[in-house]
Design a protein around this motif. Structure first.
Motif, mmCIF file in Angstrom:
data_model
loop_
_atom_site.group_PDB
_atom_site.id
_atom_site.type_symbol
_atom_site.label_atom_id
_atom_site.label_comp_id
_atom_site.label_asym_id
_atom_site.label_seq_id
_atom_site.Cartn_x
_atom_site.Cartn_y
_atom_site.Cartn_z
ATOM 1 N N UNK A 6 0.844 -1.196 0.000
ATOM 2 C CA UNK A 6 0.000 0.000 0.000
ATOM 3 C C UNK A 6 0.874 1.239 0.000
ATOM 4 N N UNK A 90 -6.879 -0.123 5.275
ATOM 5 C CA UNK A 90 -6.225 -1.375 4.930
ATOM 6 C C UNK A 90 -6.780 -1.914 3.620
ATOM 7 N N UNK A 100 -9.235 -17.021 2.919
ATOM 8 C CA UNK A 100 -8.427 -16.170 3.794
ATOM 9 C C UNK A 100 -7.997 -14.897 3.072
ATOM 10 N N UNK A 101 -8.152 -13.782 3.765
ATOM 11 C CA UNK A 101 -7.714 -12.506 3.216
ATOM 12 C C UNK A 101 -6.329 -12.165 3.734
ATOM 13 N N UNK A 102 -5.527 -11.592 2.868
ATOM 14 C CA UNK A 102 -4.172 -11.154 3.206
ATOM 15 C C UNK A 102 -4.162 -9.635 3.179
ATOM 16 N N UNK A 103 -3.653 -9.063 4.264
ATOM 17 C CA UNK A 103 -3.745 -7.623 4.450
ATOM 18 C C UNK A 103 -2.429 -6.914 4.165
ATOM 19 N N UNK A 104 -2.552 -5.683 3.661
ATOM 20 C CA UNK A 104 -1.409 -4.802 3.538
ATOM 21 C C UNK A 104 -1.095 -4.146 4.869
ATOM 22 N N UNK A 105 -0.009 -3.355 4.930
ATOM 23 C CA UNK A 105 0.423 -2.748 6.197
ATOM 24 C C UNK A 105 -0.397 -1.541 6.619
ATOM 25 N N UNK A 106 -1.246 -1.015 5.749
ATOM 26 C CA UNK A 106 -2.116 0.090 6.130
ATOM 27 C C UNK A 106 -1.586 1.453 5.726
ATOM 28 N N UNK A 108 -2.101 5.388 7.156
ATOM 29 C CA UNK A 108 -2.684 6.262 8.187
ATOM 30 C C UNK A 108 -3.006 7.605 7.551
ATOM 31 N N UNK B 34 -12.435 -16.834 11.522
ATOM 32 C CA UNK B 34 -10.981 -16.721 11.499
ATOM 33 C C UNK B 34 -10.500 -15.972 12.724
ATOM 34 N N UNK B 36 -7.309 -13.558 13.604
ATOM 35 C CA UNK B 36 -6.215 -12.774 13.046
ATOM 36 C C UNK B 36 -5.382 -12.199 14.192
ATOM 37 N N UNK B 38 -2.920 -8.765 14.954
ATOM 38 C CA UNK B 38 -2.507 -7.456 14.466
ATOM 39 C C UNK B 38 -1.455 -6.890 15.392
ATOM 40 N N UNK B 41 0.631 -0.801 14.484
ATOM 41 C CA UNK B 41 1.058 -0.126 13.259
ATOM 42 C C UNK B 41 1.186 -1.036 12.053
ATOM 43 N N UNK B 42 0.689 -2.251 12.165
ATOM 44 C CA UNK B 42 0.825 -3.204 11.065
ATOM 45 C C UNK B 42 -0.554 -3.682 10.607
ATOM 46 N N UNK B 43 -0.536 -4.465 9.514
ATOM 47 C CA UNK B 43 -1.763 -5.064 9.026
ATOM 48 C C UNK B 43 -2.131 -6.305 9.823
ATOM 49 N N UNK B 44 -3.114 -7.027 9.319
ATOM 50 C CA UNK B 44 -3.590 -8.230 9.996
ATOM 51 C C UNK B 44 -2.968 -9.466 9.369
ATOM 52 N N UNK B 46 -3.560 -13.638 9.223
ATOM 53 C CA UNK B 46 -4.463 -14.731 9.552
ATOM 54 C C UNK B 46 -3.711 -15.836 10.291
ATOM 55 N N UNK B 89 -7.875 -10.709 16.760
ATOM 56 C CA UNK B 89 -9.198 -10.378 16.254
ATOM 57 C C UNK B 89 -9.932 -11.640 15.835
#
Lengths: 112, 111
Positions: A6, A90, A100-106, A108, B34, B36, B38, B41-44, B46, B89
């Motif tokens: 991101x 995110x 399953x979803x894979x997330x980015x670092x976000x 702000x 699920x 997760x 976290x 300051x980071x994403x999630x 699984x 989460x």
């Protein structure tokens, strides 16, 4: 593999300014998502794209637009930023919608 | 509307302790659940996914259970380590547009 990336990591906007948050994934996933995370609210879905060429509204789409540019990239645009859009955003992706979803670092975002 | 509650909101334990995080939900019609993690300051990330037809899943020191009839899931962490410190989460997929996220349990493992 970089996974989900991101940009930017952090942004400050003034009320009324516009910006685009970028998201890319290199996992050949079909579905991509944009969430916002606010204290005490959990994550809420803004928009998602179940497959290339399609986009759908989530729980909180007002004030946002999205573009699924290609299979890899899914951008989120704020046309006229408001202080209520101050949040952490995110991006996520999954092979199919109920996997399953894979997330980015976000990202702000602070809107003054 | 599906609601997800996680108790406790925060937990602090000494290193080595076994612990249980709880999640309750109001609608048992789910596709999967699920857990997760976290980090600040980071994403999630699984950890475990339990399909609706399953009762539990295990990965290393983590075990998650699902009881749809009572609307409960637990995440068991064995022999906790400082590196386990994070927010955990609980997330439900009911097949509707959006996943339903709990507010999380903030875990601190003291060395």
């Amino acid at each position: 593999n970089a996974g989900v990336t991101q940009t930017p990591k952090f942004q400050v906007l003034k009320t009324g300014q516009s910006m685009t948050l970028q998201c890319a994934q290199d996992m050949n996933h079909n579905s991509m998502y944009w969430y916002r995370q606010d204290p005490g609210m959990g994550l809420r879905l803004i928009y998602y794209s179940a497959s290339e060429g399609t986009t759908d509204k989530g729980e909180v789409p007002n004030g946002y637009n999205v573009s699924r540019l290609n299979k890899r990239e899914f951008s989120l645009r704020l046309e006229s930023a408001a202080p209520s859009q101050t949040s952490v955003y995110f991006c996520a992706s999954s092979y199919m919608k109920q996997e399953t979803q894979y997330f980015g670092p976000g990202t702000r975002l602070l809107v003054l | 509307k599906q609601e997800v509650t996680q108790i406790p909101a925060a937990l602090s334990v000494p290193e080595g302790e076994n612990l249980v995080l709880n999640c309750s939900f109001t609608d048992s019609a789910i596709y999967n659940l699920q857990w997760f993690r976290q980090d600040p300051g980071k994403g999630l990330t699984s950890l475990l996914l339990i399909q609706s037809s399953q009762r539990e899943q295990t990965s290393g020191r983590l075990n998650a259970s699902l009881d749809k009839s009572s609307g409960r899931s637990t995440l068991y962490i064995a022999a906790s380590q400082p590196g386990d410190s994070a927010t955990y989460l609980c997330v439900l997929d009911t097949g509707r547009r959006a996943l339903t996220f709990g507010s999380g349990t903030r875990l601190q493992v003291q060395p």
